[in-house]
Scaffold this active site. Sequence first.
Site, short mmCIF file in Angstrom:
data_model
loop_
_atom_site.label_atom_id
_atom_site.label_comp_id
_atom_site.label_asym_id
_atom_site.label_seq_id
_atom_site.Cartn_x
_atom_site.Cartn_y
_atom_site.Cartn_z
N TYR A 128 0.85 -1.19 0.00
CA TYR A 128 0.00 0.00 0.00
C TYR A 128 0.89 1.24 0.00
CZ TYR A 128 -4.32 2.50 0.07
OH TYR A 128 -5.35 3.31 -0.31
N ARG B 163 -9.42 10.33 -8.11
CA ARG B 163 -8.52 11.07 -7.22
C ARG B 163 -7.69 10.07 -6.42
NH1 ARG B 163 -9.18 12.51 -1.47
NH2 ARG B 163 -7.98 10.62 -1.66
N LYS C 58 -6.14 -2.12 -0.50
CA LYS C 58 -7.01 -2.02 0.67
C LYS C 58 -7.55 -3.40 1.08
CE LYS C 58 -7.46 2.54 1.45
NZ LYS C 58 -7.36 3.25 2.71
N GLU D 269 -13.68 4.65 -2.20
CA GLU D 269 -12.26 4.96 -2.04
C GLU D 269 -11.76 5.81 -3.20
OE1 GLU D 269 -9.01 4.91 0.25
OE2 GLU D 269 -10.72 3.62 0.72
N ASP D 270 -11.15 6.94 -2.88
CA ASP D 270 -10.45 7.79 -3.85
C ASP D 270 -11.35 8.29 -4.98
OD1 ASP D 270 -8.30 7.46 -2.25
OD2 ASP D 270 -6.98 6.59 -3.74
N ASP E 228 -13.83 5.90 3.12
CA ASP E 228 -12.62 5.88 3.94
C ASP E 228 -11.88 7.20 3.91
OD1 ASP E 228 -10.62 4.57 5.58
OD2 ASP E 228 -9.36 4.59 3.80
N ASP E 229 -11.85 7.87 2.75
CA ASP E 229 -11.14 9.14 2.64
C ASP E 229 -11.77 10.21 3.53
OD1 ASP E 229 -9.37 8.25 0.46
OD2 ASP E 229 -11.22 8.19 -0.69
N ASN F 137 -0.74 11.57 0.95
CA ASN F 137 -0.01 10.44 0.37
C ASN F 137 0.12 10.63 -1.13
OD1 ASN F 137 0.41 8.67 2.65
ND2 ASN F 137 -1.80 8.32 2.67
#
Length: 538
Positions: free
Chosen positions: A93, A146, A164, A235-236, A258-259, A397
Amino acid sequence: MKALRGKTLLNNPAQNKSTAFTREERAHYGLQGLLPYGVTDIHIQQQRVLANLRSKSSDIEKYIYLNGLLERNQRLFYRTLINHIAEIMPLVYTPTVGEACVKLSHIFRKPQGFYLTPEDRGHMLARLENWPETDVRIVVVTDGERILGLGDLGANGMGIPIGKISLYVACAGIAPSQCMPIMLDVGTNNQQLREDPLYLGYPHPRLTGEDYLSLVDEFVEAVQQRFPSAAIQFEDFSSQNAFTLLDRYAGSGRCFNDDIQGTAAVTLAGIYASSRITQKSFADLKIMLLGTGSAATGVAELLVPAFKAAGLSEAEAYSRVSFIDRRGLVTATHALIKPRIRSFVKNLPAADFVTAIATIQPDVLIGATGTAGAFTEAVVREISRYQQHPVIIALSNPTSHTECTAEQAYQWSEGRAIFASGSPFAPVTLHGRTYHPAQGNNVYIYPGIGLGVMVSRARLVIEDMFLAAAKELANCVSVEEIERGSIYPDIVRVRDISHKIAVRVCQVAQQNNLTKMETDLFNNLEASVRELMYEPSY
């Protein structure tokens, strides 16, 4: 189900043991002649894996090697990851997954996960029938718009759900067969990708507006019908879509982002833990956020109920949080204020970043911008003027996009900063003292949330679960870790932490009447959760 034999067995990653098959098993399953003579158990196999891994000259080569191991021998991969989590997690990750996503179409070896495109509209439920597992409990989905701080990577973003999922298995013990990574490939606005002849994604501009939302609607409905016990982790996604989708689905099913929520909980946990070093009451803190995207906004929105739980009124809670964007302090004079942060706007004169720090004198500075170097020397020195131990949390990140490095934070604060980051940093020695920067990684939160939702069969994933997870994570920071300046626990304990968070999530689900979990499981909840955690072995 008919037992696998011979090459078919060796080619099945979930059942393959390779050289660990015993003499008796080799005879029984038709493996004689298909393996070398030596029989080696999983411990010896791990030694071979680590030797091969450490011989690789770059992190991306290590990533490729580990993915190859996962495709060959699932249990060996997860056993090695669990036993060597501190070494291997940054390879599967962040930060390595960022480079892997950028290059995914070029390093593609074997398909993993599940892909859906606009051409599947009207047929998504039928498409999901192609997935070989039926008892899916965790779905991690991205649309690739993203990816970390790297932007629109289209279908290359599949590296994120795959990574993940591997951490759900290793860090929370959810069985691989119960986890499913999905790429909702709705195109990409990254023209360079679309023109790359090796790009494997849907080579069209991104779907937007109602066309996009209706496709996601069909996807969510199909998942809920095909896998009725599954929780969906978004996610993202872009900030706008992330909030839109969370608001659209969170009230009617097991969905979370999660973000937004995972980042908020892990950040809140770090702030809680930092109070044990600064000796300040959480209720007295002033917190400044750099960035107004989904991560920063999610942190702010979770801080409000946390402050209220600490005894503040709603107005007081909002007053303790301020935002900085590219124009400086977000005030009433701003031309454009995002709707979700209007309640945090300050009735103060316009101010640049450094001036805003001098005016507000925050205790905690949080970065969620994806912009490397956004915490300049002037910024760090300014907050250090007003705080003996300024708390600096650089969330972005991968490492190349972090707001400042650990070394910079310690140097510019003269060794007084309490520093944490989204990506790992090595210890820093300054003036004869060694500092141990903490990593505020969402892996401390989302696997435990997912495990708790799975065990409790909670109908919804609610805010109180993330508040409880943040408190539990903060409580897991040991006295020794606090004494060395770390506000997060050692990553080697992440599996135990996920267990504790899952127990709290189950309790929250019960308290809010969200579960029909059997009474006997609640009577011994800690043991019940532990018993359901997958342990890779043979």
